[in-house]
Motif scaffolding. Structure first.
Motif, PDB file in Angstrom:
ATOM      1  N   ALA A   1      -8.873  17.551   0.409  1.00 51.72           N
ATOM      2  CA  ALA A   1      -9.622  17.985  -0.546  1.00 51.72           C
ATOM      3  C   ALA A   1      -8.972  19.226  -1.179  1.00 51.72           C
ATOM      4  N   ILE A   2      -8.322  20.141  -0.193  1.00 50.21           N
ATOM      5  CA  ILE A   2      -7.755  21.308  -0.681  1.00 50.21           C
ATOM      6  C   ILE A   2      -6.631  20.990  -1.741  1.00 50.21           C
ATOM      7  N   ALA A   3      -5.739  19.920  -1.357  1.00 45.86           N
ATOM      8  CA  ALA A   3      -4.822  19.458  -2.101  1.00 45.86           C
ATOM      9  C   ALA A   3      -5.175  19.243  -3.569  1.00 45.86           C
ATOM     10  N   LYS A   4      -6.197  18.460  -3.504  1.00 45.23           N
ATOM     11  CA  LYS A   4      -6.840  17.666  -4.845  1.00 45.23           C
ATOM     12  C   LYS A   4      -7.644  18.439  -5.708  1.00 45.23           C
ATOM     13  N   ILE A   5      -8.591  19.091  -5.299  1.00 49.28           N
ATOM     14  CA  ILE A   5      -9.778  19.569  -5.862  1.00 49.28           C
ATOM     15  C   ILE A   5      -9.010  20.702  -7.021  1.00 49.28           C
ATOM     16  N   GLY A   6      -9.416  20.519  -8.275  1.00 47.10           N
ATOM     17  CA  GLY A   6      -8.628  21.565  -9.250  1.00 47.10           C
ATOM     18  C   GLY A   6      -7.389  21.380  -9.425  1.00 47.10           C
ATOM     19  N   ALA A   7      -6.853  20.323  -8.876  1.00 47.32           N
ATOM     20  CA  ALA A   7      -5.331  20.199  -9.287  1.00 47.32           C
ATOM     21  C   ALA A   7      -5.172  19.629 -10.726  1.00 47.32           C
ATOM     22  N   PRO A   8      -4.232  20.535 -11.472  1.00 49.99           N
ATOM     23  CA  PRO A   8      -3.932  20.031 -12.776  1.00 49.99           C
ATOM     24  C   PRO A   8      -3.314  18.462 -13.046  1.00 49.99           C
ATOM     25  N   GLY A   9      -4.244  17.907 -13.692  1.00 41.79           N
ATOM     26  CA  GLY A   9      -3.952  16.501 -14.291  1.00 41.79           C
ATOM     27  C   GLY A   9      -4.141  15.499 -13.234  1.00 41.79           C
TER      28      GLY A   9
ATOM     29  N   TRP B   1       1.784  25.075  -2.682  1.00 47.05           N
ATOM     30  CA  TRP B   1       0.671  24.804  -1.683  1.00 47.05           C
ATOM     31  C   TRP B   1      -0.247  23.706  -1.859  1.00 47.05           C
ATOM     32  N   ARG B   2      -0.519  23.079  -2.954  1.00 42.98           N
ATOM     33  CA  ARG B   2      -1.117  21.767  -2.879  1.00 42.98           C
ATOM     34  C   ARG B   2      -0.430  20.732  -2.346  1.00 42.98           C
ATOM     35  N   LYS B   3       1.124  20.596  -2.469  1.00 43.74           N
ATOM     36  CA  LYS B   3       1.939  19.519  -2.173  1.00 43.74           C
ATOM     37  C   LYS B   3       1.822  19.521  -0.508  1.00 43.74           C
ATOM     38  N   ARG B   4       1.962  21.132  -0.101  1.00 43.33           N
ATOM     39  CA  ARG B   4       1.977  21.268   1.470  1.00 43.33           C
ATOM     40  C   ARG B   4       0.635  20.905   2.068  1.00 43.33           C
ATOM     41  N   ALA B   5      -0.462  21.113   1.462  1.00 43.01           N
ATOM     42  CA  ALA B   5      -1.823  20.556   1.804  1.00 43.01           C
ATOM     43  C   ALA B   5      -1.795  19.160   2.127  1.00 43.01           C
ATOM     44  N   HIS B   6      -1.142  18.477   1.142  1.00 46.50           N
ATOM     45  CA  HIS B   6      -1.095  16.981   1.177  1.00 46.50           C
ATOM     46  C   HIS B   6      -0.203  16.716   2.302  1.00 46.50           C
ATOM     47  N   TRP B   7       0.698  17.411   2.812  1.00 50.05           N
ATOM     48  CA  TRP B   7       1.521  16.990   3.918  1.00 50.05           C
ATOM     49  C   TRP B   7       0.826  17.223   5.242  1.00 50.05           C
TER      50      TRP B   7
ATOM     51  N   ARG C   1      -8.134   7.947 -10.363  1.00 47.74           N
ATOM     52  CA  ARG C   1      -7.956   6.518 -10.593  1.00 47.74           C
ATOM     53  C   ARG C   1      -6.538   6.114 -10.087  1.00 47.74           C
ATOM     54  N   ARG C   2      -5.613   7.252  -9.842  1.00 48.89           N
ATOM     55  CA  ARG C   2      -4.125   7.160  -9.439  1.00 48.89           C
ATOM     56  C   ARG C   2      -4.196   8.393  -8.483  1.00 48.89           C
ATOM     57  N   VAL C   3      -4.696   7.980  -7.345  1.00 47.08           N
ATOM     58  CA  VAL C   3      -4.310   9.228  -6.364  1.00 47.08           C
ATOM     59  C   VAL C   3      -3.191   9.460  -6.023  1.00 47.08           C
ATOM     60  N   ARG C   4      -2.384   8.343  -5.363  1.00 53.85           N
ATOM     61  CA  ARG C   4      -1.187   8.566  -4.719  1.00 53.85           C
ATOM     62  C   ARG C   4      -0.246   8.788  -5.873  1.00 53.85           C
ATOM     63  N   GLU C   5      -0.234   8.456  -6.960  1.00 54.36           N
ATOM     64  CA  GLU C   5       0.587   8.836  -8.040  1.00 54.36           C
ATOM     65  C   GLU C   5       0.481  10.208  -8.357  1.00 54.36           C
TER      66      GLU C   5
ATOM     67  N   GLN D   1      -0.672  12.670  -6.130  1.00 49.44           N
ATOM     68  CA  GLN D   1      -0.373  13.284  -4.821  1.00 49.44           C
ATOM     69  C   GLN D   1       1.145  13.378  -4.934  1.00 49.44           C
ATOM     70  N   ASP D   2       1.804  12.390  -5.569  1.00 49.19           N
ATOM     71  CA  ASP D   2       3.436  12.533  -5.436  1.00 49.19           C
ATOM     72  C   ASP D   2       3.697  13.779  -6.398  1.00 49.19           C
ATOM     73  N   LYS D   3       2.908  14.008  -7.392  1.00 46.11           N
ATOM     74  CA  LYS D   3       3.380  15.137  -8.381  1.00 46.11           C
ATOM     75  C   LYS D   3       2.771  16.528  -7.914  1.00 46.11           C
TER      76      LYS D   3
END
Length: 123
Positions: free
Chosen positions: A20-28, A44-50, A32-36, A38-40
């Protein structure tokens, strides 16, 4: 329910907090294409995903360790201490990931790993 079982629940939920930390408010970001998306992610958002992914990896052996420790009749206080230690340091681990502190993150990773291993041998 024991404290350790509540810790299993907390450890199961924790990865979703980091995602949720990674995704909420992430630009773009598009659900519908969550994994796509997340790859972008970057920074800190990428590190939250990791941290989210690593939380899912750490959960199964921890949950098994708590259950096995209960089944073999290990002392409840010891199980609870190890389980709380696991959860607290998994939170610390995630914070270290978010704040880009790799050395501290490795230390914070080691403590719950040792706690998880100990759960298998305390009975």
């Amino acid at each position: 329910m024991t404290i350790a079982y509540w810790c299993v629940f907390a450890a199961a939920i924790l990865p979703y907090i980091f995602t949720a930390i990674a995704k909420i408010g992430a630009p773009g970001f598009s659900n519908r294409r969550v994994r796509e998306c997340q790859d972008k992610l970057e920074g800190w958002r990428k590190r939250a995903h990791w941290a989210h992914q690593n939380g899912h990896e750490a959960f199964p052996p921890f949950a098994a360790g708590v259950i096995i420790a209960h089944l073999v009749g290990a002392k409840q206080q010891t199980i609870d201490i190890l389980a709380v230690t696991f959860v607290v340091f998994r939170i610390v681990y995630g914070i270290c990931y978010l704040t880009d502190k790799p050395t501290l993150r490795s230390l914070a990773w080691a403590v719950p790993f040792i706690s998880m291993i100990a759960l298998f041998f305390i009975g």
